[in-house]
Design an enzyme around this catalytic site. Structure first.
Site, PDB file in Angstrom:
ATOM      1  N   GLY A 205     141.253  87.712  36.024  1.00  0.00           N
ATOM      2  CA  GLY A 205     142.404  86.943  35.533  1.00  0.00           C
ATOM      3  C   GLY A 205     142.639  85.704  36.371  1.00  0.00           C
ATOM      4  N   ASN A 206     143.790  85.097  36.188  1.00  0.00           N
ATOM      5  CA  ASN A 206     144.159  83.927  36.995  1.00  0.00           C
ATOM      6  C   ASN A 206     145.662  83.944  37.236  1.00  0.00           C
ATOM      7  OD1 ASN A 206     145.552  82.212  34.880  1.00  0.00           O
ATOM      8  ND2 ASN A 206     143.573  82.540  33.897  1.00  0.00           N
ATOM      9  N   ARG A 207     146.154  82.959  37.952  1.00  0.00           N
ATOM     10  CA  ARG A 207     147.537  82.997  38.450  1.00  0.00           C
ATOM     11  C   ARG A 207     148.569  82.417  37.485  1.00  0.00           C
ATOM     12  NH1 ARG A 207     147.671  84.416  43.624  1.00  0.00           N
ATOM     13  NH2 ARG A 207     145.809  84.174  44.888  1.00  0.00           N
TER      14      ARG A 207
END
Ligand code: PMT
Length: 397
Positions: A205-207
């Site tokens: 995923g990412n932030r």
């Protein structure tokens, strides 16, 4: 800004009623014609004379006055906007069910004008499921909710439920009555970071928090657009727009493609994975089996696909999250993905991009470039939509 706009200011019985005095003054200063309506509860906290002196008309308190036999319909029909500040748990519940037992609640039910509610109450009441449900029903009917702040409450308590800052309340009124330059326009916004499953419990995923996308959706809504939101993160309950919750890049692609034909404007603020695992393990990968070999394949580039199939009247806005060569990378994406505007953020800078409440961007178009210095994501959203409006009007002339 509010020259001649007729605003009914409803004040209900909460400790925050004293701040409605400041809101009243600011509305009058901005040129509005303010008709104050105080409930009997409000009079326990603030004086009638104060509002009569500051507003454009004397305070009205009752359905049974001598001036007019039907004051609620007169007020409701004549209003450009009804503002309830503060809105107690009781007025929110009454308005949701249509219970019109005093001048303010009867006016709320009688009006066709936009309504802005500014809830203020103790944290326990604010978080109660009944209040949250009432507000989400009202929001789905198009009522604008100015969410309370966190801070000091009556009795020395601290928490969520403190009336929003008067400046934010007046800014919301201005926006709701504002240019309405997106009325009749459908805006599709993507928000949040996609998750690509590795096994049933793990993902890449990412932030991205979705905040920038939600700010764009709220701004478009307040400017009169019909908004379609495709998001990986549930939006704030008071957003009140068509929402599609997705998880992976493939799901986001499918949701965007299924709604993009209806959109006049598409704003891709989501952080979409560029790669996804070729295989997803059926069961949780075991540590004892050693580090897994995860083979990745490219996802569909949604923005580029929309760029290839874009209608002549559609406006396509991409974002670029960069850590170096920001301008060059952004201009490359603008051209390569056939976007009309590309919003570049240097996500390595403090307070910029992922997770923050603030952002700093440069908006690139084929013939324009606009810096938006570090500011609230809502103001970034405003600048982006201003650029969209300018782009559409330049194209139509
Ligand atoms: O959500 P927040 O915490 O508020 O953070 C905001 C943000 C940093 C996520 C936002 O401001 C932002 O920069 N969004 C775009 C992030 C991104 O994926 O940038 P990119 O440079 O990798 O992609 C360029 C553009 O292509 C983006 O519009 C992206 O949505 C789109 N894209 C990317 C990959 C893909 N498979 N499909 C796409 O459509």
């Amino acid at each position: 800004m509010l020259d001649g706009r007729r605003i009914v200011l409803g004040v209900t019985g909460g400790i925050a009623a004293y701040k409605a005095v400041e809101v009243c003054r600011r509305l009058v200063d901005a040129g509005a014609h303010v008709s104050p309506v105080l409930t009997s509860g409000a009079l326990h906290f603030v004086g009638e004379t104060t509002f009569s002196a500051l507003a454009s008309e004397p305070v009205q308190r009752t359905l049974w006055g001598e001036d007019s036999p039907i004051p609620h319909t007169r007020l409701g029909q004549g209003a450009d906007l009804v503002l309830v500040c503060p809105a107690t748990a009781r007025v929110i519940s009454d308005y949701r069910t249509g219970r019109s037992h005093d001048l303010l609640t009867a006016t709320l039910v009688a009006t066709r004008a936009p309504v802005v509610l500014c809830p203020a109450m103790h944290t326990e009441m604010w978080e109660h499921a009944a209040i949250q449900e009432n507000l989400s029903v009202l929001a789905s009917r198009g009522v604008h909710i100015v969410a309370p702040d966190e801070g000091r409450l009556a009795g020395g308590d601290v928490g969520a439920g403190r009336l929003a800052d008067p400046a934010r309340i007046v800014a919301t009124v201005e926006r709701v009555l504002g240019p309405g330059d997106l009325v009749g326009t459908t805006v599709l916004v993507t928000a949040g970071g996609t998750r690509e499953a590795i096994d049933p419990v793990r993902f890449i995923g990412n932030r991205s928090s979705g905040k920038q996308g939600f700010a764009l959706a709220a701004e478009a809504r307040d400017r009169g657009a019909s908004v379609i939101l495709v998001t990986t993160t549930p939006p704030p309950p008071d957003l009140g727009v068509e929402t599609h919750l997705v998880e992976s890049a493939a799901q986001m692609h499918q949701a965007v493609v299924s709604r993009s034909a209806d959109a006049d404007v598409v704003v891709m603020a989501a952080a979409v994975a560029d790669f996804t695992p070729v295989e997803v393990a059926d069961s949780k990968l075991k540590k004892q089996e050693g580090p897994p070999r995860i083979v990745l394949e490219p996802t569909v580039d949604i923005l580029a696909e929309l760029g290839r199939s874009k209608r002549a009247d559609q406006v396509l806005v991409g974002f670029a999250a960069e850590t170096h060569d920001v301008a060059a990378n952004a201009r490359d994406k603008l051209v390569r993905k056939n976007a009309d505007l590309l919003v570049a953020n240097d996500v390595s800078a403090p307070g910029v991009g992922f997770e923050h409440d603030t952002n700093e961007v440069v908006i690139h178009g084929s013939e324009m470039e606009q810096n938006v210095p570090l500011t609230d994501k809502r103001l970034v959203a405003r600048a982006v939509l201003d650029a969209v409006v300018a782009h559409r009007s330049a194209r139509s002339t």
